[in-house]
Scaffold this motif. Sequence first.
Motif, PDB file in Angstrom:
ATOM      1  N   LEU A 127       0.823  -1.204   0.000  1.00 47.63           N
ATOM      2  CA  LEU A 127       0.000   0.000   0.000  1.00 47.63           C
ATOM      3  C   LEU A 127       0.856   1.253   0.000  1.00 47.63           C
ATOM      4  O   LEU A 127       0.616   2.197  -0.763  1.00 47.63           O
ATOM      5  CB  LEU A 127      -0.926   0.010   1.223  1.00 47.63           C
ATOM      6  N   VAL A 128       1.873   1.273   0.864  1.00 48.21           N
ATOM      7  CA  VAL A 128       2.726   2.459   0.955  1.00 48.21           C
ATOM      8  C   VAL A 128       3.558   2.617  -0.309  1.00 48.21           C
ATOM      9  O   VAL A 128       3.780   3.745  -0.783  1.00 48.21           O
ATOM     10  CB  VAL A 128       3.609   2.371   2.212  1.00 48.21           C
ATOM     11  N   ALA A 129       4.005   1.510  -0.882  1.00 44.58           N
ATOM     12  CA  ALA A 129       4.785   1.597  -2.122  1.00 44.58           C
ATOM     13  C   ALA A 129       3.943   2.223  -3.231  1.00 44.58           C
ATOM     14  O   ALA A 129       4.423   3.073  -4.005  1.00 44.58           O
ATOM     15  CB  ALA A 129       5.267   0.208  -2.538  1.00 44.58           C
ATOM     16  N   GLU A 130       2.676   1.800  -3.339  1.00 38.57           N
ATOM     17  CA  GLU A 130       1.788   2.411  -4.331  1.00 38.57           C
ATOM     18  C   GLU A 130       1.590   3.895  -4.057  1.00 38.57           C
ATOM     19  O   GLU A 130       1.615   4.721  -4.967  1.00 38.57           O
ATOM     20  CB  GLU A 130       0.417   1.721  -4.293  1.00 38.57           C
TER      21      GLU A 130
ATOM     22  N   ARG B 257     -12.213   2.541  -4.021  1.00 38.21           N
ATOM     23  CA  ARG B 257     -10.851   2.383  -4.530  1.00 38.21           C
ATOM     24  C   ARG B 257      -9.839   2.890  -3.511  1.00 38.21           C
ATOM     25  O   ARG B 257     -10.000   3.938  -2.915  1.00 38.21           O
ATOM     26  CB  ARG B 257     -10.725   3.155  -5.840  1.00 38.21           C
ATOM     27  N   GLY B 258      -8.760   2.148  -3.317  1.00 37.19           N
ATOM     28  CA  GLY B 258      -7.665   2.583  -2.454  1.00 37.19           C
ATOM     29  C   GLY B 258      -7.889   2.336  -0.982  1.00 37.19           C
ATOM     30  O   GLY B 258      -7.120   2.831  -0.148  1.00 37.19           O
ATOM     31  N   VAL B 259      -8.931   1.555  -0.612  1.00 39.75           N
ATOM     32  CA  VAL B 259      -9.232   1.274   0.790  1.00 39.75           C
ATOM     33  C   VAL B 259      -9.016  -0.209   1.045  1.00 39.75           C
ATOM     34  O   VAL B 259      -9.683  -1.063   0.441  1.00 39.75           O
ATOM     35  CB  VAL B 259     -10.676   1.653   1.147  1.00 39.75           C
ATOM     36  N   ALA B 260      -8.090  -0.518   1.941  1.00 39.23           N
ATOM     37  CA  ALA B 260      -7.834  -1.904   2.341  1.00 39.23           C
ATOM     38  C   ALA B 260      -8.594  -2.197   3.626  1.00 39.23           C
ATOM     39  O   ALA B 260      -8.635  -1.361   4.534  1.00 39.23           O
ATOM     40  CB  ALA B 260      -6.341  -2.136   2.548  1.00 39.23           C
TER      41      ALA B 260
ATOM     42  N   ARG C 134      -9.870  -7.215   1.925  1.00 41.11           N
ATOM     43  CA  ARG C 134      -9.818  -6.384   0.713  1.00 41.11           C
ATOM     44  C   ARG C 134      -8.474  -5.683   0.706  1.00 41.11           C
ATOM     45  O   ARG C 134      -8.130  -4.998   1.670  1.00 41.11           O
ATOM     46  CB  ARG C 134     -10.963  -5.369   0.733  1.00 41.11           C
ATOM     47  N   ASP C 135      -7.677  -5.870  -0.338  1.00 44.07           N
ATOM     48  CA  ASP C 135      -6.313  -5.344  -0.290  1.00 44.07           C
ATOM     49  C   ASP C 135      -6.214  -3.860  -0.611  1.00 44.07           C
ATOM     50  O   ASP C 135      -5.213  -3.225  -0.287  1.00 44.07           O
ATOM     51  CB  ASP C 135      -5.366  -6.162  -1.184  1.00 44.07           C
ATOM     52  N   GLY C 136      -7.201  -3.285  -1.276  1.00 39.32           N
ATOM     53  CA  GLY C 136      -7.180  -1.848  -1.549  1.00 39.32           C
ATOM     54  C   GLY C 136      -6.146  -1.412  -2.552  1.00 39.32           C
ATOM     55  O   GLY C 136      -5.964  -0.201  -2.775  1.00 39.32           O
ATOM     56  N   LEU C 137      -5.457  -2.346  -3.179  1.00 38.88           N
ATOM     57  CA  LEU C 137      -4.428  -1.999  -4.143  1.00 38.88           C
ATOM     58  C   LEU C 137      -5.073  -1.579  -5.461  1.00 38.88           C
ATOM     59  O   LEU C 137      -6.001  -2.224  -5.948  1.00 38.88           O
ATOM     60  CB  LEU C 137      -3.487  -3.182  -4.366  1.00 38.88           C
ATOM     61  N   THR C 138      -4.579  -0.511  -6.022  1.00 38.51           N
ATOM     62  CA  THR C 138      -5.163   0.004  -7.263  1.00 38.51           C
ATOM     63  C   THR C 138      -4.331  -0.338  -8.480  1.00 38.51           C
ATOM     64  O   THR C 138      -4.790  -0.158  -9.615  1.00 38.51           O
ATOM     65  CB  THR C 138      -5.312   1.530  -7.187  1.00 38.51           C
ATOM     66  N   GLU C 139      -3.084  -0.816  -8.247  1.00 38.52           N
ATOM     67  CA  GLU C 139      -2.174  -1.168  -9.338  1.00 38.52           C
ATOM     68  C   GLU C 139      -2.179  -0.077 -10.410  1.00 38.52           C
ATOM     69  O   GLU C 139      -2.505  -0.316 -11.581  1.00 38.52           O
ATOM     70  CB  GLU C 139      -2.549  -2.528  -9.939  1.00 38.52           C
TER      71      GLU C 139
END
Length: 779
Positions: A10-13, A153-156, A175-180
């Motif tokens: 999450l932080v990397a994104e 979108r964007g919520v884990a 829910r991973d919240g990753l948006t890729e």
Amino acid sequence: MDLPGLTERLVAEARATDERRLLVLHGARDPCEGAARTALDASGLGSRVAVVSGRDAVDATTRRPPSRAGDLLGETYDATVLDCHDECRPNALGRAAGTVDGGGLLVILAPPLDEWPDRRDGFDDSLAVPPFGIDDVTGAFRRRLVRTLRTHRGVAVVGVAAADDDAGVRATVERDGLTEPGPRLVTADEPVRPPDGAAFPAAAYASCLTADQADAVAACEHLRDPGQAVVLTADRGRGKSSAIGLAAGALALDGRDVLVTAPGYRNAGEAFARARELVGGPGAGAAWDDADHTLSVGDGRVRFAGPPAAADAVADPDAPGAPDVLLVDEAASLPVRLLERYLTGVPVAFATTVHGYEGAGRGFDVRFRDRLAATDHDVTDRVLETPIRYAGGDPVEVWSFRALMLGARPPVADLVADASPGTVEYERLDPGRLAAPDAEWRLAETFGLLVLAHYRTEPADLARLLDAPNVAVRALVHDGHPVAVALLAREGGLPAERRRRMYEGERVRGNMLPDVLTTQLRDETAAAPVGVRVLRIATHHAVRSEGLGSRLLDAVAAEFGPAAEDTAAPEPGWPGESVDYLGVGYGATPRLLRFWNRNGFRTVHLSTTRNDTSGEHSALMTRPLSDAGRALHDRSASWFARRVGSVLADPLRDADPDVVRATLRATDPGTPLDLTDREWRTVAAAAHGPGMYAPAPRPFRRLALRHLLGDPDVDLSPEAERLLVRKALQAWPWDRVVDDLDFVSRRACMRALGDACAPLVDVYGTDAAREEAARYGDN
């Protein structure tokens, strides 16, 4: 994927896109706190961590309880943790989101999401106003909030529980919240350069972080000339406050006296910080007075004043001490009628957030801009769109706007332009239904209209609308769209023991009219009748002045009054009993007083103190619906009429005379003229002969009240009535009246008072008065 791995991704994104991410940890409190520590350790974020919680289980740079989340405004952190186990305060939710920097993480600790809407907490307790209890509070706001957390979108979302061996935490990624996100074009940051021919110093532009901010500073250069107005509009995090702070510093360096106002000094803190950075410290010849919030540099200065004081300071641009420039920060948080007082000859800038978790006021955009455009000011508009703290399209910002309805707007004007009292239908808007997934548009349109009705609307108001058991919503609907909305609150109907405690000084929440009438005005039975208070009423700006507000109030009265033709019962539990009166309380202005008076409401009180933000006195009014409501009104109005003369001569001595006139005119008549023959002769002699006011002011005061209270029997000019207010009722010295009402001399002012009294003596006077007047004939 485990919790540390999820947090790292999450932080990397977030860092790769200069956006923020939201991590929801839900479960029991202790495991959630443990999971938060694990997530922060794995995040690789810096040490700037804010925690909004009543506990200290998570390490933090800054810690605040939810009730003081506003203290964090203007500050930025790598991560902010908001603990919602004890209470879920909507304002704290928005403010916590606003503190997270780009590349950072917002962490919400919550009870199990499936159970959360049905749990009651500390914020719910604030909604449970007497006679309701906390079990009467619904969970519609949190039900909708949970839905946004699980779909946005964007919520884990991670469920946490204590590990079986009690040695740690078991986390389940739901829910991973990753948006890729796709790759973004990264451009080198170029320094912002001053525009050609800039008058402000280059350092002011070098301090800007975006071209938008530099354009805003450049627009403020117009403030060096008279008759100029600048409007800076932005969503949160765009640097508008910094822009006016840089402009303030630049103007002070040019020798200008700059006055800054905002709802409170804290709201203007960022502007003052940037001004101080620009002008430098003592070595640069600058001095800062923390007690007076004044920055001095050479012949110039930047100083702070509260909103009413700022209006007084610019009332006469030529008066000693009047500033050269006025800068208004958080302008949408101030009433439109107060903003109008800033439109004098002093150059003025308005910086505002139309949407925001501190309070949104679309009344600024819809109503004030028209009034500004109608003045002689040369207006320069700038909109700051580029975020400074994070990238545009940031998922956390988009989520917070949706979850807290920060961008709520009324229906598009074209959809309701044909609405009239004959085309609309009266509807009861069920809060639970408004919070349903398929009713988002209806909730947005309804809440958007209510935002227009008040200069300061907060996320807590959305929760109050959806969950408070004493609150209901009524609307006029045109082709399915609300065109007029009233937010109503049930009051009164309190048991005798509670009324006794109120009379002895105990305050009661959510019952404004019964509380004031009982505790301040000493009526122990005032809280017995049941009332419905109009908290807010709004009509769509496209169909104002069409009678829709009055049509809505009449429909509300018909629904709750005993003679209602509509036999359908109100929804279960609200109000659940017969209603004795409608009530309202608001910042008194002549226009509003006339509106409520036309709609059958009558004055029962005018507050003796002014609101710190609006600078207005509050008027309380009622419209009886039953015998009990009539009895409450009659004794309250009678008491008001008996005491208002002495109140106007003391705590209300500086109240605006037009407010006083409209307040008294909206009071039921009933003041007897208990003057002796000698007093009548005194007034008649002053009106028709050589008599004087000074030896016996009382009969002049009684005569003025008799004329102004209720429907007049004599048609006096507004100028004559203002003179009666200032001299006979507020007992101003002659010289002060002369200056205030622009008389050419003291003698002319004294003669005008006699002229104003003459027709009153002729209509109301006794035989003794008429005989005295006849002695002087046509003299």
